[in-house]
Enzyme design. Structure first.
Site, PDB file in Angstrom:
ATOM      1  CE  LYS A  48      35.989  15.797  78.883  1.00  0.00           C
ATOM      2  NZ  LYS A  48      34.610  15.621  78.392  1.00  0.00           N
ATOM      3  N   GLY A  49      38.156  19.283  84.399  1.00  0.00           N
ATOM      4  CA  GLY A  49      37.667  20.301  85.337  1.00  0.00           C
ATOM      5  C   GLY A  49      38.592  21.478  85.578  1.00  0.00           C
ATOM      6  CG  ASP A 105      38.213  20.399  89.150  1.00  0.00           C
ATOM      7  OD1 ASP A 105      38.867  19.572  89.814  1.00  0.00           O
ATOM      8  OD2 ASP A 105      37.250  20.046  88.435  1.00  0.00           O
ATOM      9  CG  ASP A 108      34.508  15.426  96.906  1.00  0.00           C
ATOM     10  OD1 ASP A 108      33.852  16.270  97.519  1.00  0.00           O
ATOM     11  OD2 ASP A 108      34.075  14.287  96.656  1.00  0.00           O
TER      12      ASP A 108
HETATM   13  P1  IMP Z   1      38.130  13.099  94.814  1.00  0.00           P
HETATM   14  O1  IMP Z   1      38.987  11.970  94.395  1.00  0.00           O
HETATM   15  O2  IMP Z   1      36.907  12.624  95.568  1.00  0.00           O
HETATM   16  O3  IMP Z   1      38.862  14.185  95.576  1.00  0.00           O
HETATM   17  O4  IMP Z   1      37.527  13.672  93.474  1.00  0.00           O
HETATM   18  C1  IMP Z   1      37.696  14.958  93.060  1.00  0.00           C
HETATM   19  C2  IMP Z   1      37.000  15.127  91.720  1.00  0.00           C
HETATM   20  O5  IMP Z   1      35.581  14.930  91.865  1.00  0.00           O
HETATM   21  C3  IMP Z   1      37.169  16.527  91.210  1.00  0.00           C
HETATM   22  O6  IMP Z   1      38.310  16.650  90.413  1.00  0.00           O
HETATM   23  C4  IMP Z   1      35.893  16.740  90.432  1.00  0.00           C
HETATM   24  O7  IMP Z   1      36.052  16.265  89.110  1.00  0.00           O
HETATM   25  C5  IMP Z   1      34.866  15.889  91.131  1.00  0.00           C
HETATM   26  N1  IMP Z   1      34.036  16.690  92.066  1.00  0.00           N
HETATM   27  C6  IMP Z   1      34.043  16.630  93.405  1.00  0.00           C
HETATM   28  N2  IMP Z   1      33.157  17.488  93.943  1.00  0.00           N
HETATM   29  C7  IMP Z   1      32.580  18.124  92.913  1.00  0.00           C
HETATM   30  C8  IMP Z   1      31.570  19.168  92.815  1.00  0.00           C
HETATM   31  O8  IMP Z   1      31.010  19.697  93.792  1.00  0.00           O
HETATM   32  N3  IMP Z   1      31.243  19.572  91.554  1.00  0.00           N
HETATM   33  C9  IMP Z   1      31.818  19.044  90.432  1.00  0.00           C
HETATM   34  N4  IMP Z   1      32.762  18.087  90.481  1.00  0.00           N
HETATM   35  C10 IMP Z   1      33.134  17.627  91.703  1.00  0.00           C
HETATM   36 MG    MG Z   2      38.476  16.969  88.287  1.00  0.00          MG
END
Ligand code: IMP
Ligand code: MG
Length: 187
Positions: A48-49, A105, A108
């Site tokens: 949803k982000g 959004d 990470d």
């Molecule tokens: P990744 O697979 O670790 O890159 O995950 C990314 C997802 O983690 C993003 O789409 C967000 O939903 C969530 N996420 C990562 N960091 C944050 C943050 O600082 N605030 C809120 N959601 C986050």
């Molecule tokens: Mg997300």
């Protein structure tokens, strides 16, 4: 989460104001408009982000684009992305020959998006690119480079403009850093 009625109390500081975000989204939209001239653009928002970013970005792109939505959830601990992704809602539109732009959004570890990118590349689109509003490069666990980035952000917990903590704060119009006591407090 006692002060739900006044969520600004839970935010340590504003990182990016709505005006800063709006200006950057307009710039990204202009760049994407130039890059996708004559292409068959399909914007795919990861729910949803990215919903707030998607709503603004698509209106900053002056091309007859299509849009669709996907929802994924990662297996394992809720706060740590494991890289194994379950598709909760898939795209309805046929991808063959389309120029896909994944709208995210925040990037990470990169695990979710690298899985998703590979999955979508397997469906024979003409191209796949990634636009992320925020990037936390310090946290990257897999080598994934977004094609378009709004802002690089520090390794802190960020909420607002679609981003949540435990499903709250998505409707905060600015982008802020959540107070540590909010997410370390047991609920
Ligand atoms: P990744 O697979 O670790 O890159 O995950 C990314 C997802 O983690 C993003 O789409 C967000 O939903 C969530 N996420 C990562 N960091 C944050 C943050 O600082 N605030 C809120 N959601 C986050
Ligand atoms: Mg997300």
């Amino acid at each position: 989460m006692q002060q739900q009625n006044n969520f600004s109390n839970d935010v340590e500081r504003i990182l990016l104001t709505r005006q800063q975000v709006q200006k950057r989204v307009e710039e990204l939209g202009a760049q994407i408009t130039r890059d996708y001239q004559g292409k068959d653009l399909l914007m795919v928002s990861v729910l949803k982000g990215s919903v707030v970013f998607m709503a603004d970005l698509m209106r900053a792109i002056h091309l007859p684009a299509e849009i669709d939505f996907m929802m994924v959830s990662s297996y394992g601990a809720a706060s740590k992305s494991s890289g194994v992704v379950k598709i909760v809602k898939d795209i309805d539109i046929e991808l063959k020959g389309k120029d896909l732009l994944i709208v995210e959004d925040i990037l990470d570890s990169g695990r979710t998006l690298s899985y998703l990118k590979e999955l979508l590349e397997g469906r024979d689109p003409a191209s796949v690119r990634i636009v992320t509003l925020l990037d936390k490069p310090a946290r990257r666990a897999v080598p994934l480079q977004p094609d378009y980035t709004g802002f690089e952000v520090p390794d802190e917990f960020i909420v607002g403009y679609g981003l949540d903590y435990a499903e709250h704060y998505r409707n905060l119009p600015d982008i802020g850093v959540l107070k540590k006591e909010v997410y370390t407090k047991e609920v």
